[in-house]
Design a protein around this motif. Structure first.
Motif, PDB file in Angstrom:
ATOM      1  N   LEU A 108       0.833  -1.194   0.000  1.00  0.00           N
ATOM      2  CA  LEU A 108       0.000   0.000   0.000  1.00  0.00           C
ATOM      3  C   LEU A 108       0.876   1.255   0.000  1.00  0.00           C
ATOM      4  O   LEU A 108       2.039   1.211   0.379  1.00  0.00           O
ATOM      5  N   LYS A 109       0.299   2.371  -0.409  1.00  0.00           N
ATOM      6  CA  LYS A 109       1.074   3.606  -0.511  1.00  0.00           C
ATOM      7  C   LYS A 109       1.567   4.112   0.842  1.00  0.00           C
ATOM      8  O   LYS A 109       2.533   4.878   0.912  1.00  0.00           O
ATOM      9  N   ASP A 110       0.917   3.684   1.934  1.00  0.00           N
ATOM     10  CA  ASP A 110       1.379   4.111   3.261  1.00  0.00           C
ATOM     11  C   ASP A 110       2.438   3.169   3.835  1.00  0.00           C
ATOM     12  O   ASP A 110       2.858   3.333   4.979  1.00  0.00           O
ATOM     13  N   GLY A 111       2.886   2.200   3.039  1.00  0.00           N
ATOM     14  CA  GLY A 111       3.965   1.309   3.460  1.00  0.00           C
ATOM     15  C   GLY A 111       3.526  -0.026   4.014  1.00  0.00           C
ATOM     16  O   GLY A 111       4.365  -0.916   4.237  1.00  0.00           O
ATOM     17  N   ARG A 112       2.243  -0.210   4.254  1.00  0.00           N
ATOM     18  CA  ARG A 112       1.777  -1.496   4.760  1.00  0.00           C
ATOM     19  C   ARG A 112       1.820  -2.560   3.673  1.00  0.00           C
ATOM     20  O   ARG A 112       1.735  -2.246   2.486  1.00  0.00           O
ATOM     21  N   CYS A 113       1.934  -3.818   4.111  1.00  0.00           N
ATOM     22  CA  CYS A 113       2.083  -4.938   3.186  1.00  0.00           C
ATOM     23  C   CYS A 113       1.091  -6.046   3.499  1.00  0.00           C
ATOM     24  O   CYS A 113       0.569  -6.140   4.614  1.00  0.00           O
TER      25      CYS A 113
END
Length: 400
Positions: free
Chosen positions: A384-389
Motif C-alpha cells: 500500500l502507498k502508506d507502506g503497509r504490506c
C-alpha cells in the motif's frame, strides 16, 4: 487438453509469450475493429461494454466470507502485561477483530509457574469465556519452545479442550515428537521468528517432513518473507525465510500476527515511524465465524497476513483459492482482487519465489502459459502507498 478459450486467442500466443491478459482476446479485439462509427458521447458506453467483456474471464463471486483476527499475543500468565480478560476485550472492542487467540508461553515466564499447572486452565477458561460463535471466536493456543527445529512455535487446537502439549525434555522437541504433532488433524503448529539466529529455524536445511502448514510471515517489525527484505528491521540470518521453505517444495501458507505483550494486539501504535508500529493481522476465508470453521480454514491454508488496518484479498487460479494445490489441464488464469483502507502502490505476483509481474490495478487477471516446474508456486505480495504490506498463502499448480 485444449483450453476452453483457445478459439478467442491467437493460436500462436504460446510461441511468443509466457504470460498474457484477456485484453487481447478476439472478443475484445474484434469489437475495436468493428466499423460502426461511435459518436463521441457514446464512447463511455462502448468502454463500459469493453469492460464487461473483460469480466467474462473473471470467476464467480467468492463462496467465502473474510474474517480478520489476531493469532499471537501474551498476558501475565507468561511474560506479557495485560490480564487475559483485558487481552480479549481489547482485541474485540478496540481492534474490532472477528477472532483471536491468547498464546502464552508454556514456560510461564522466567521464574514463573508453567502452563502445566493451574495457569494452563486459566488460559483455557479465558478462551472459553470470550468465545461467541458468529460474533467473536477464540482459538485455544499456546507458545512452545521447539528447539532445535523451530525454537518458537504456537500450537492451536480445534476446540477448547485439548491437552497442552509437553515434550519429554522441556524447551526441546525431538523429530518424532514434532512429526506426531504435525500429523494431528485437530492441532496446528505455526512457527514464528524463523529468520532470527536466536529463536529461528533453518528452513534451508530442515527435514522437509517437518515443514509446517503455515508460517508467521510478519509480526511487529519482523517479516520472514525472504532474506534481507525491507519489512524486517531487527536482523536476519539466511535459511530462516518463508521463501527458503517454499523453494524446497514446502506446501506452506502464511499468517501475520503481532506477538504483542503490551495490550496493543491488532492496534497501530501512533508515534512510531518504523514498520513495527503496525500489528500483524490474519484474514481467513471461511463460511462462518466459529472456532472450528476458522481453524479448518487455517489448516487448509485458506488465509493471508497483512500489516494493520484492513485488507480484503481474493486470489485464485482457475477458480482454485489460496492454499490449494491442483493439477492443471491448460493455461493458468490468475485472478487477483484486492481492496484496502489505503491506496494500493503495487500488487506483485510471485512465482517460484521470483517477482513475476506487478501493477497497481485492484482487480485484474493474468494468463500464465509458462509451466516452469513440475509444481509451480504462486502467491501475491501487496504494497500500500502508506507502506503497509500483505501476503497471501500460495496456490500450487502441478503439471498434468
Amino acid at each position: 487438453m485444449p483450453d476452453k478459450y483457445d478459439h478467442i486467442f491467437s493460436p500462436e500466443r504460446r510461441l511468443a509469450r509466457r504470460f498474457d491478459t484477456p485484453y487481447r482476446s478476439r472478443m475484445l479485439t474484434d469489437r475495436v475493429y468493428e466499423e460502426d462509427l461511435i459518436e463521441k458521447d457514446e464512447r463511455p458506453k462502448a468502454y463500459q461494454e469493453f469492460s464487461e467483456r473483460m469480466r467474462r474471464f473473471y470467476p464467480e463471486k467468492s463462496i467465502y466470507n473474510i474474517y480478520f483476527g489476531e493469532l499471537h499475543g501474551h498476558s501475565f500468565l507468561s511474560d506479557g502485561n495485560p490480564s487475559p480478560d483485558d487481552y480479549y476485550v481489547s482485541i474485540r472492542d478496540r481492534a474490532k477483530l472477528d477472532f483471536a487467540a491468547l498464546t502464552d508461553h508454556t514456560h510461564g515466564g522466567i521464574g514463573g509457574q508453567t502452563l502445566y499447572t493451574h495457569k494452563g486452565e486459566l488460559l483455557r477458561k479465558a478462551a472459553q469465556k470470550y468465545n461467541e460463535p458468529g460474533k467473536f471466536s477464540t482459538l485455544f493456543g499456546y507458545e512452545i519452545e521447539a528447539y532445535p527445529y523451530y525454537n518458537n512455535a504456537v500450537i492451536y487446537h480445534r476446540d477448547h479442550f485439548g491437552e497442552i502439549f509437553r515434550s519429554k525434555v522441556d524447551g526441546d522437541i525431538t523429530k518424532e515428537e514434532l512429526k506426531e504433532l504435525l500429523s494431528k488433524d485437530d492441532r496446528l503448529v505455526i512457527p514464528h521468528d524463523t529468520y532470527d539466529i536466536n529463536s529461528g529455524a533453518d528452513l534451508a536445511f530442515i527435514d522437509p517432513q517437518l515443514f509446517t502448514p503455515l508460517i508467521e510471515v510478519y509480526s511487529r517489525g519482523d517479516s520472514a518473507e525472504y532474506f534481507d527484505n525491507p519489512q524486517n528491521i531487527k536482523g536476519m540470518c539466511r535459511g530462516g525465510s518463508w521463501q527458503d521453505a517454499l523453494g524446497r517444495g514446502a506446501k506452506m501458507g502464511c499468517i501475520a500476527a503481532s506477538d504483542d505483550h503490551n495490550l496493543q494486539n491488532g492496534i497501530t501504535v501512533d508515534g512510531i515511524d518504523t514498520i513495527d508500529k503496525y500489528p500483524g493481522i490474519t484474514g481467513v476465508l471461511c463460511e462462518e465465524n466459529t472456532p472450528g470453521a476458522i481453524f479448518d480454514a487455517l489448516k487448509a491454508r485458506r488465509c493471508y497476513g497483512f500489516t494493520g488496518g484492513r485488507m480484503w484479498i481474493d486470489f485464485r487460479i482457475n477458480s482454485h483459492y489460496m492454499g490449494e494445490e491442483f493439477t492443471d489441464t491448460g493455461d493458468r488464469y490468475i485472478y487477483c482482487n484486492v481492496k484496502a483502507d489505503a491506496p494500493i502502490e503495487r500488487i506483485t505476483l510471485v512465482k517460484n519465489c521470483e517477482d513475476y509481474l506487478y501493477n497497481a490495478k485492484p482487480e485484474q487477471m493474468f494468463i500464465d502459459y509458462a509451466k516452469e516446474k513440475s509444481c509451480d508456486c504462486y502467491y501475491l505480495r501487496v504494497l500500500l502507498k502508506d507502506g503497509r504490506c500483505g501476503w497471501t498463502s500460495p496456490i500450487w499448480v502441478n503439471q498434468a
